[in-house]
Design a protein around this motif. Structure first.
Motif: not given
Lengths: 212, 407
Positions: B224-243
């Motif tokens: 579960r925590s691995q899945e969460r880390a993946e989601v967070a990583a994905h999110l960071h990518d998208s936010v950073l990319q947008t910025l």
């Protein structure tokens, strides 16, 4: 009625100055505040007519500002302004006493208009707030005999039109009632929102630690 | 439900009968009757029930249990035990009986084991067994152990329960040896050894099993925590990319569109909703459609949904028609905000899409403009719904989609 005098409360400086720049030509802006304490001080010092209130702020948020103003014996009109999507936050601020809720992406002219309307005693509902209220008042009422727990068909109809993006004037035209009557229905909904013991509302309020 | 689980929400005691009944799709009353009849066979039913309680893992307890088998129900448990004892004695007097050497040790061992199991599953850091009392061969038959509620109990209670359980099991071992004269003569060493192994097995099995279970839990927690880390990583990518895009862009409209799309994604994530695009419910599907239209046409689309429901082909058709209406509103609405309001009531689904453009006369739409006619009106009618397009009195156009019928 004279132009309302306004204090802007938001913890994001950029947003605050943006709103100020937009409203300055339209309304009298007395002060800005970035924290709950600053907001309390500004309200006590300037005694504004309307406080534009951010829902989310460190240290208790908009709800705490309303509580402190009331504790200081001041009752300015509060208009909640937020990016928040969460029903519980918005409902909490309304139940604490705010007269309306608009989202931050509202156009400057509409915002000034909303400030004037709450100043004149109207309740201002954004489509989103109307949706939250319809959601909360759907389903069985805890005390069916209490009129506070149920919306009348007319109130429901008015809220549905607000959610569909209609202005009060347009709703009046569609339902063939006067804008004042529309406004009366919305005010009645606001009263129910603040006083009803529906558990959807009380639960939301309880989540935010608001005793009512 | 494919595996055998004790059904504690519907059971009376431990949910053994209800669990069996559920697994094999028979009436719990029949199972209970079978156990009662089996009880007449030298108490076999009771022993079997206790064994079932012991080895069948508990299912999710959703509701309240029938009998107050928790803390503070010691009296009930004790009374039940005495009742069972009297039943057993009656059978013994009537001669429906295997032999003293089998029944009494079995009853003791099962009761003790049940106590140990309940104790060991109640507290997470397994309590060390406390001092083993001496051979209490004369102990009366212990009442049916009270089931432990699922919430963590105080360790003290669990330890004392475990102690009593161990004492009972050992007593059972001694009683068995005594009854078979193995103890007196000490001649049947093999039998004694077997008894000892059984005793040790019964005592330590729960801990071993418990260990295995907690290892499994730990592994799933790690997944579960691995899945969460993946989601967070994905999110960071998208936010950073947008910025990054925002910093490089000097077109205010594009910046606004980027910001709104990112805002939507963030909100969806914060609210724990599934990512846009893989929505299985109406509200996220409508929001995804609105986000697409917003991205493609640079016009803000506000979505308010009251209630929600699963997507089925008809609801998907409504979403598709709503998307078409949003696209029209974005194209011909003069750049004003498009308001979308959906309402799910038990008997109907209604979606309103509204713009503030110059408005148009639906009757004047040429037949070759298939947009409105086909993808909105036709689509709705094919799925048993209807669409209405009207000009609002104060300007703008509103499309109303209605799908009636029980959800």
């Amino acid at each position: 009625m004279s132009e309302p005098r306004v204090v802007i409360v938001d913890d994001h400086k950029l947003f605050r100055s943006g709103v100020r720049a937009e409203l300055e030509p339209l309304l009298e802006i007395l002060a800005e505040a970035g924290t709950v304490e600053e907001a309390e001080a500004a309200i006590v010092e300037h005694e504004p007519d309307v406080v534009l209130l951010d829902v989310h702020m460190p240290g208790g948020g908009g709800v705490e500002v309303i509580r402190r103003a009331a504790a200081a014996g001041l009752r300015p009109t509060f208009l909640a302004l937020s990016v928040s999507d969460a029903a519980e936050d918005v409902i909490a601020v309304i139940r604490a006493g705010a007269r309306g809720y608009v989202t931050k992406n509202i156009a400057p002219g509409d915002l000034a208009d909303a400030v004037r309307r709450v100043h004149e005693g109207d309740a201002v509902f954004s489509p989103r707030l109307a949706g939250f209220v319809l959601d909360a008042f759907t389903g069985p009422a805890p005390q069916p005999e209490s009129e506070l727990d149920l919306l009348t068909p007319r109130e429901r109809e008015v809220l549905q039109h607000i959610a569909r993006g209609y202005m009060y004037k347009e709703i009046g035209l569609r339902l063939e009632i006067s804008p004042k009557t529309v406004e009366a229905h919305v005010s009645s909904v606001l009263r129910k929102l603040q006083l009803s013991s529906r558990h959807e509302l009380t639960r939301w309020a309880a989540d935010r630690g608001i005793g009512l | 439900m494919s595996t055998l689980r004790r059904d504690r929400s519907h059971g009376w005691l431990g949910g053994v009968c209800a669990g069996i009944a559920r697994r094999y799709g028979i009436d719990p009353a029949l199972v209970r009757l079978a156990f009662v009849i089996a009880t007449a066979a030298g108490g076999a039913g009771i022993v079997l029930y206790l064994l079932g309680w012991l080895v069948i893992p508990a299912g999710e307890a959703t509701g309240r249990r029938r009998l107050p088998t928790g803390r503070g129900a010691v009296e009930v448990a004790f009374g039940t035990g005495l009742l069972l004892l009297s039943i057993l004695l009656t059978f013994r007097a009537l001669g429906i009986w295997f032999s003293d050497a089998i029944v009494w040790p079995l009853v003791l061992i099962v009761s003790g084991a049940a106590l140990i199991w309940r104790g060991s599953s109640a507290v997470r850091p397994e309590p060390a067994p406390t001092g083993v009392p001496g051979a209490g061969a004369n102990r009366p038959v212990e009442p049916i152990p009270a089931a432990v509620p699922d919430e963590p109990r105080r360790t003290v209670g669990a330890v004392s329960r475990t102690g009593v359980g161990i004492a009972l099991v050992i007593a059972a071992g001694f009683a068995f040896l005594q009854a078979t004269h193995a103890l007196n003569a000490a001649r049947d060493v093999g039998l004694a050894l077997i008894a000892a192994v059984v005793v040790l097995g019964v005592i330590f099995a729960p801990w071993v099993l418990r260990l295995v279970r907690s290892l499994t839990e730990e592994r799933s927690e790690r997944i579960r925590s691995q899945e969460r880390a993946e989601v967070a990583a994905h999110l960071h990518d998208s936010v950073l990319q947008t910025l990054a895009l925002v910093q490089r862009s000097d077109d205010p409209q594009q910046v606004a569109a980027l910001a709104r799309r990112q805002e939507r994604e963030l909100r969806a994530w914060l609210a724990g909703r599934p990512a846009l695009g893989q929505a299985a419910r109406l509200a996220p599907a409508l929001e995804a459609a609105a986000a697409d239209v917003e991205d493609n046409h640079g016009v803000p689309v506000e979505v308010v949904v009251v209630g929600d429901r699963e997507l089925d082909p008809a609801v998907e058709a409504v979403v598709a028609a709503a998307r078409e209406a949003m696209t029209n509103a974005a194209k011909f609405g003069g750049g004003s905000t498009v308001d979308v309001y959906a309402e799910c009531t038990p008997d109907a689904l209604r979606v309103f899409v509204r713009d503030r453009g110059p408005g148009f006369d639906p009757a004047a739409v040429p037949a070759d403009r298939r947009g409105v006619r086909e993808s909105i009106v036709g689509r709705m009618e094919r799925h048993g719904g209807r669409a209405r397009i009207s000009g609002a009195p104060a300007g703008g156009t509103e499309v109303e989609l209605v799908l009636e019928g029980e959800r």
